[in-house]
Design a protein around this motif. Structure first.
Motif, mmCIF file in Angstrom:
data_model
loop_
_atom_site.group_PDB
_atom_site.id
_atom_site.type_symbol
_atom_site.label_atom_id
_atom_site.label_comp_id
_atom_site.label_asym_id
_atom_site.label_seq_id
_atom_site.Cartn_x
_atom_site.Cartn_y
_atom_site.Cartn_z
ATOM 1 N N SER A 14 0.829 -1.206 0.000
ATOM 2 C CA SER A 14 0.000 0.000 0.000
ATOM 3 C C SER A 14 0.862 1.254 0.000
ATOM 4 C CB SER A 14 -0.892 0.042 1.237
ATOM 5 O OG SER A 14 -1.547 -1.160 1.395
ATOM 6 N N LEU A 15 1.871 1.260 0.863
ATOM 7 C CA LEU A 15 2.705 2.456 0.966
ATOM 8 C C LEU A 15 3.495 2.677 -0.322
ATOM 9 C CD1 LEU A 15 3.988 4.821 2.319
ATOM 10 C CD2 LEU A 15 5.304 3.278 3.779
ATOM 11 N N ALA A 16 4.139 1.612 -0.808
ATOM 12 C CA ALA A 16 4.946 1.757 -2.031
ATOM 13 C C ALA A 16 4.074 2.220 -3.195
ATOM 14 C CB ALA A 16 5.625 0.425 -2.352
ATOM 15 N N TRP A 59 11.478 -4.693 -5.298
ATOM 16 C CA TRP A 59 11.284 -6.120 -5.008
ATOM 17 C C TRP A 59 9.977 -6.309 -4.248
ATOM 18 C CZ3 TRP A 59 16.547 -4.828 -2.958
ATOM 19 C CH2 TRP A 59 17.570 -5.227 -3.810
ATOM 20 N N ASP A 60 9.330 -7.441 -4.469
ATOM 21 C CA ASP A 60 8.192 -7.833 -3.638
ATOM 22 C C ASP A 60 8.081 -9.351 -3.678
ATOM 23 O OD1 ASP A 60 5.585 -8.012 -2.289
ATOM 24 O OD2 ASP A 60 5.455 -5.871 -2.659
ATOM 25 N N VAL A 61 7.243 -9.876 -2.819
ATOM 26 C CA VAL A 61 7.061 -11.332 -2.772
ATOM 27 C C VAL A 61 5.593 -11.730 -2.925
ATOM 28 C CG1 VAL A 61 9.117 -11.751 -1.348
ATOM 29 C CG2 VAL A 61 6.924 -11.317 -0.242
ATOM 30 N N GLY A 102 11.524 -10.901 -4.620
ATOM 31 C CA GLY A 102 12.364 -10.658 -3.450
ATOM 32 C C GLY A 102 12.673 -11.948 -2.704
ATOM 33 N N VAL A 103 13.192 -11.800 -1.504
ATOM 34 C CA VAL A 103 13.498 -12.974 -0.680
ATOM 35 C C VAL A 103 12.552 -13.007 0.520
ATOM 36 C CG1 VAL A 103 15.931 -13.124 -1.299
ATOM 37 C CG2 VAL A 103 15.267 -11.694 0.612
ATOM 38 N N VAL A 104 12.155 -14.192 0.937
ATOM 39 C CA VAL A 104 11.257 -14.283 2.093
ATOM 40 C C VAL A 104 11.961 -14.805 3.337
ATOM 41 C CG1 VAL A 104 8.993 -14.490 1.034
ATOM 42 C CG2 VAL A 104 10.436 -16.508 1.236
ATOM 43 N N LEU A 154 10.217 -0.733 2.366
ATOM 44 C CA LEU A 154 8.793 -0.505 2.683
ATOM 45 C C LEU A 154 8.079 -1.850 2.798
ATOM 46 C CD1 LEU A 154 7.994 2.370 0.130
ATOM 47 C CD2 LEU A 154 8.764 2.586 2.503
ATOM 48 N N ALA A 155 8.826 -2.900 3.078
ATOM 49 C CA ALA A 155 8.228 -4.238 3.148
ATOM 50 C C ALA A 155 7.586 -4.470 4.514
ATOM 51 C CB ALA A 155 9.294 -5.293 2.885
ATOM 52 N N SER A 156 6.794 -5.523 4.592
ATOM 53 C CA SER A 156 6.125 -5.883 5.850
ATOM 54 C C SER A 156 7.139 -5.986 6.989
ATOM 55 C CB SER A 156 5.441 -7.242 5.703
ATOM 56 O OG SER A 156 4.666 -7.269 4.541
ATOM 57 N N LEU A 190 19.498 -8.767 4.497
ATOM 58 C CA LEU A 190 20.071 -9.183 3.214
ATOM 59 C C LEU A 190 19.852 -8.115 2.139
ATOM 60 C CD1 LEU A 190 21.600 -11.744 2.310
ATOM 61 C CD2 LEU A 190 19.477 -12.507 1.245
ATOM 62 N N TYR A 191 18.673 -7.499 2.157
ATOM 63 C CA TYR A 191 18.404 -6.406 1.213
ATOM 64 C C TYR A 191 19.374 -5.237 1.461
ATOM 65 C CZ TYR A 191 13.818 -8.391 -0.132
ATOM 66 O OH TYR A 191 12.803 -9.178 -0.619
ATOM 67 N N ALA A 192 19.535 -4.878 2.744
ATOM 68 C CA ALA A 192 20.429 -3.755 3.064
ATOM 69 C C ALA A 192 21.853 -4.097 2.635
ATOM 70 C CB ALA A 192 20.380 -3.464 4.571
ATOM 71 N N SER A 279 8.211 -6.033 16.979
ATOM 72 C CA SER A 279 9.102 -5.012 16.381
ATOM 73 C C SER A 279 8.448 -3.644 16.442
ATOM 74 C CB SER A 279 9.391 -5.340 14.907
ATOM 75 O OG SER A 279 10.177 -6.490 14.808
ATOM 76 N N LYS A 280 7.152 -3.573 16.123
ATOM 77 C CA LYS A 280 6.447 -2.284 16.085
ATOM 78 C C LYS A 280 6.277 -1.727 17.497
ATOM 79 C CE LYS A 280 4.437 -0.012 12.726
ATOM 80 N NZ LYS A 280 5.246 0.632 11.708
ATOM 81 N N VAL A 281 5.898 -2.589 18.426
ATOM 82 C CA VAL A 281 5.694 -2.126 19.806
ATOM 83 C C VAL A 281 7.003 -1.558 20.346
ATOM 84 C CG1 VAL A 281 5.205 -2.916 22.154
ATOM 85 C CG2 VAL A 281 3.731 -3.621 20.266
HETATM 86 N N1 LIG Z 1 2.017 5.089 7.943
HETATM 87 C C1 LIG Z 1 2.566 4.042 7.350
HETATM 88 O O1 LIG Z 1 2.071 3.556 6.360
HETATM 89 C C2 LIG Z 1 3.829 3.467 7.923
HETATM 90 C C3 LIG Z 1 4.528 4.163 8.921
HETATM 91 C C4 LIG Z 1 5.706 3.619 9.421
HETATM 92 C C5 LIG Z 1 6.152 2.398 8.950
HETATM 93 N N2 LIG Z 1 5.446 1.724 8.006
HETATM 94 C C6 LIG Z 1 5.923 0.412 7.572
HETATM 95 O O2 LIG Z 1 5.962 0.328 6.161
HETATM 96 C C7 LIG Z 1 5.790 -1.041 5.785
HETATM 97 C C8 LIG Z 1 4.788 -1.136 4.654
HETATM 98 O O3 LIG Z 1 3.504 -0.780 5.089
HETATM 99 P P1 LIG Z 1 2.256 -1.051 4.115
HETATM 100 O O4 LIG Z 1 1.088 -0.431 4.744
HETATM 101 O O5 LIG Z 1 2.616 -0.692 2.709
HETATM 102 O O6 LIG Z 1 2.118 -2.637 4.210
HETATM 103 P P2 LIG Z 1 1.590 -3.633 3.070
HETATM 104 O O7 LIG Z 1 1.321 -4.914 3.752
HETATM 105 O O8 LIG Z 1 0.498 -2.994 2.291
HETATM 106 O O9 LIG Z 1 2.820 -3.784 2.084
HETATM 107 C C9 LIG Z 1 3.974 -4.517 2.399
HETATM 108 C C10 LIG Z 1 4.514 -5.120 1.124
HETATM 109 O O10 LIG Z 1 5.765 -5.769 1.456
HETATM 110 C C11 LIG Z 1 5.787 -7.001 0.761
HETATM 111 N N3 LIG Z 1 6.729 -7.908 1.415
HETATM 112 C C12 LIG Z 1 6.551 -8.653 2.522
HETATM 113 N N4 LIG Z 1 7.673 -9.347 2.794
HETATM 114 C C13 LIG Z 1 8.578 -9.025 1.830
HETATM 115 C C14 LIG Z 1 9.898 -9.427 1.561
HETATM 116 N N5 LIG Z 1 10.535 -10.309 2.337
HETATM 117 N N6 LIG Z 1 10.517 -8.894 0.475
HETATM 118 C C15 LIG Z 1 9.884 -7.993 -0.347
HETATM 119 N N7 LIG Z 1 8.614 -7.594 -0.133
HETATM 120 C C16 LIG Z 1 7.982 -8.100 0.947
HETATM 121 C C17 LIG Z 1 4.341 -7.501 0.795
HETATM 122 O O11 LIG Z 1 4.129 -8.469 -0.188
HETATM 123 C C18 LIG Z 1 3.587 -6.190 0.532
HETATM 124 O O12 LIG Z 1 3.414 -5.966 -0.858
HETATM 125 C C19 LIG Z 1 5.420 -1.806 7.054
HETATM 126 O O13 LIG Z 1 6.563 -2.434 7.596
HETATM 127 C C20 LIG Z 1 4.965 -0.693 7.979
HETATM 128 O O14 LIG Z 1 5.110 -1.025 9.346
HETATM 129 C C21 LIG Z 1 4.305 2.239 7.470
#
Ligand SMILES: NC(=O)c1ccc[n+]([C@@H]2O[C@H](COP(=O)([O-])OP(=O)(O)OC[C@H]3O[C@@H](n4cnc5c(N)ncnc54)[C@H](O)[C@@H]3O)[C@@H](O)[C@H]2O)c1
Length: 409
Positions: A14-16, A59-61, A102-104, A154-156, A190-192, A279-281
């Motif tokens: 969503s964010l990306a 990258w995404d998975v 990407g890598v999981v 910006l991954a999960s 690994l990404y970093a 991690s978030k808490v």
């Molecule tokens: N306000 C915000 O939106 C906000 C603020 C701070 C931090 N974040 C962080 O940003 C991240 C993304 O948030 P979101 O709302 O877009 O979540 P989302 O679930 O919509 O998107 C995450 C994406 O990451 C992908 N993903 C998961 N594991 C992966 C991996 N190993 N390699 C590559 N891609 C992978 C998922 O398939 C998904 O497309 C989260 O970690 C969230 O905590 C978001």
């Protein structure tokens, strides 16, 4: 200035998707620049990359494509303005075609379940995966003739991992990768590693470990690239770091500060798993004590409510003691669209990171602390003090540019 690559980890989330929609909408003159910190008069003094110079990939998975995600965010979540995604559909398809598997491994149980088998397999060794990721970045840079590639996580959110001796020094981390110690090297590490190894600046917008291991920071310094993180400060925590100084400087003792968060979307779904939630808490939890100078009772609760989609509500209850010991309360409710809050900050970070690299700066970028819940190496959490660090940085560069211009005259 030529073209700048922006490589998003989690490129179909969503964010990306919102980051790409926003950048392309601004580049095409379909949206304004409100909510971008880099467009404030005080910051816009820097010669930052224009939006039409940014080329996206990543990258995404997960199987859901970027365009489909943006459409869901428009129609189901009402997060993006109707019509905008349709107007940008060709641009979004182009970016989607650049999204690589990407890598999981090490990303945690909740994301492993998302991954499609076509992506880098679980049996691929860490060394081979790092090589493949690095090659993706080099190909992206070469194909589009990019000046640089800024990599943004910006991954999960991954579950946390306790750092050990293998994370302290680069030679040891390299050894752990060569020995395929998958339990000690998470996907975000690994990404970093792949980004910094190929000389790409790196930003971690998530609470995942990312750049935290000193070994990775050593790698960034070795290749002379800037890096920073972690966890974007966009909502409830931003409010906390604005309000906590109020209690401190009015000498009002905070007895308890309880934060209750409900959210939907992919982020909410992943954070519903207690291993990922930790991690978030942790990244949300540190800001109050460090601003107040003592630790009141401060709980952080996060609950997944699927119907909320990309929207989040936080209710904070602050119980404090005033003159003559009388107890009072302050409360706030924050209702925000998660990606709409975060996307402009990601674009700000891309522009400021590219600028730092263009100026030959390397290592951590503490002037970016105001963008993060857990800023690397910065213990100041009070928002206005952090903003001052950014403005001082801008002023230093503006002064240097003015002096350079005078000398040339
Ligand atoms: N306000 C915000 O939106 C906000 C603020 C701070 C931090 N974040 C962080 O940003 C991240 C993304 O948030 P979101 O709302 O877009 O979540 P989302 O679930 O919509 O998107 C995450 C994406 O990451 C992908 N993903 C998961 N594991 C992966 C991996 N190993 N390699 C590559 N891609 C992978 C998922 O398939 C998904 O497309 C989260 O970690 C969230 O905590 C978001």
């Amino acid at each position: 200035m030529g073209t700048i690559g922006v490589w998003l980890i989690g490129a179909q989330g969503s964010l990306a998707s919102t980051v790409v929609v926003g950048a392309r909408a601004i580049a095409r003159g379909l949206a304004g620049r409100g909510a971008l910190v880099t467009e404030l008069a005080e910051v816009a003094k820097l010669p930052l990359a224009e939006f039409d110079r940014l080329v996206f990939g990543g990258w995404d998975v997960a199987p859901t494509g970027l365009l489909a995600r943006a459409r869901t965010m428009t129609h189901d979540d009402r997060a993006l303005p109707p019509g905008l995604v349709d107007a940008l559909a060709d641009d979004l398809r182009e970016v989607e075609a650049r999204v690589r598997p990407g890598v999981v491994e090490g990303g945690g149980p909740a994301t492993r379940a998302l991954a499609r088998s076509a992506f880098v397999g679980r049996r691929t060794s860490l060394a081979a995966a790092a090589e493949r990721l690095g090659n993706d970045l080099d190909t992206f840079r070469r194909t589009h003739g990019l000046d640089t590639v800024v990599v943004v996580n910006l991954a999960s959110t991954e579950p946390p991992i306790a750092l050990g001796p293998e994370h302290q020094r680069l030679d040891r981390l390299r050894q752990a990768i060569q020995q395929n110690r998958t339990s000690r090297v998470t996907a975000s590490m690994l990404y970093a590693y792949a980004a910094l190894e190929r000389g790409c600046p790196y930003v971690n917008f998530t609470p995942s470990v990312g750049i935290a291991p000193p070994a990775l920071q050593e790698l960034g310094v070795k290749h002379h690239v800037p890096f920073y993180g972690s966890d974007g400060k966009t909502g409830e925590t931003l409010m906390k770091t604005v309000l906590a100084p109020l209690f401190r400087y009015r000498n009002l003792e905070v007895l308890s500060w309880e934060g209750f968060n409900i959210l939907g979307g992919g982020d909410g779904r992943v954070l519903a798993d207690p291993r990922h939630k930790r991690s978030k808490v942790r990244s949300k939890g540190g800001v109050i004590a460090s601003t107040l100078g003592y630790a009141p009772h401060a709980g952080v609760a996060i609950e997944y409510v699927p119907s909320l989609g990309n929207w989040k509500t936080a209710w904070d209850y602050i119980h404090f003691r005033g003159f003559l010991g009388t107890k009072m309360t302050a409360q706030f409710i924050w209702e925000g669209c998660d990606s709409i809050l975060a996307a402009p900050l990601v674009l700000d970070l891309v522009r400021l990171t590219e600028f730092a690299q263009r100026k030959g700066e390397a290592g951590p970028m503490p002037h970016l602390a105001c963008f993060f819940k857990d800023p690397l190496g910065v213990s100041v959490h009070a928002f206005t003090e952090q903003v001052k660090m950014l403005l001082d940085y801008v002023e230093r560069h503006a002064r240097a540019a003015r002096n350079g211009a005078k000398r040339r005259r």
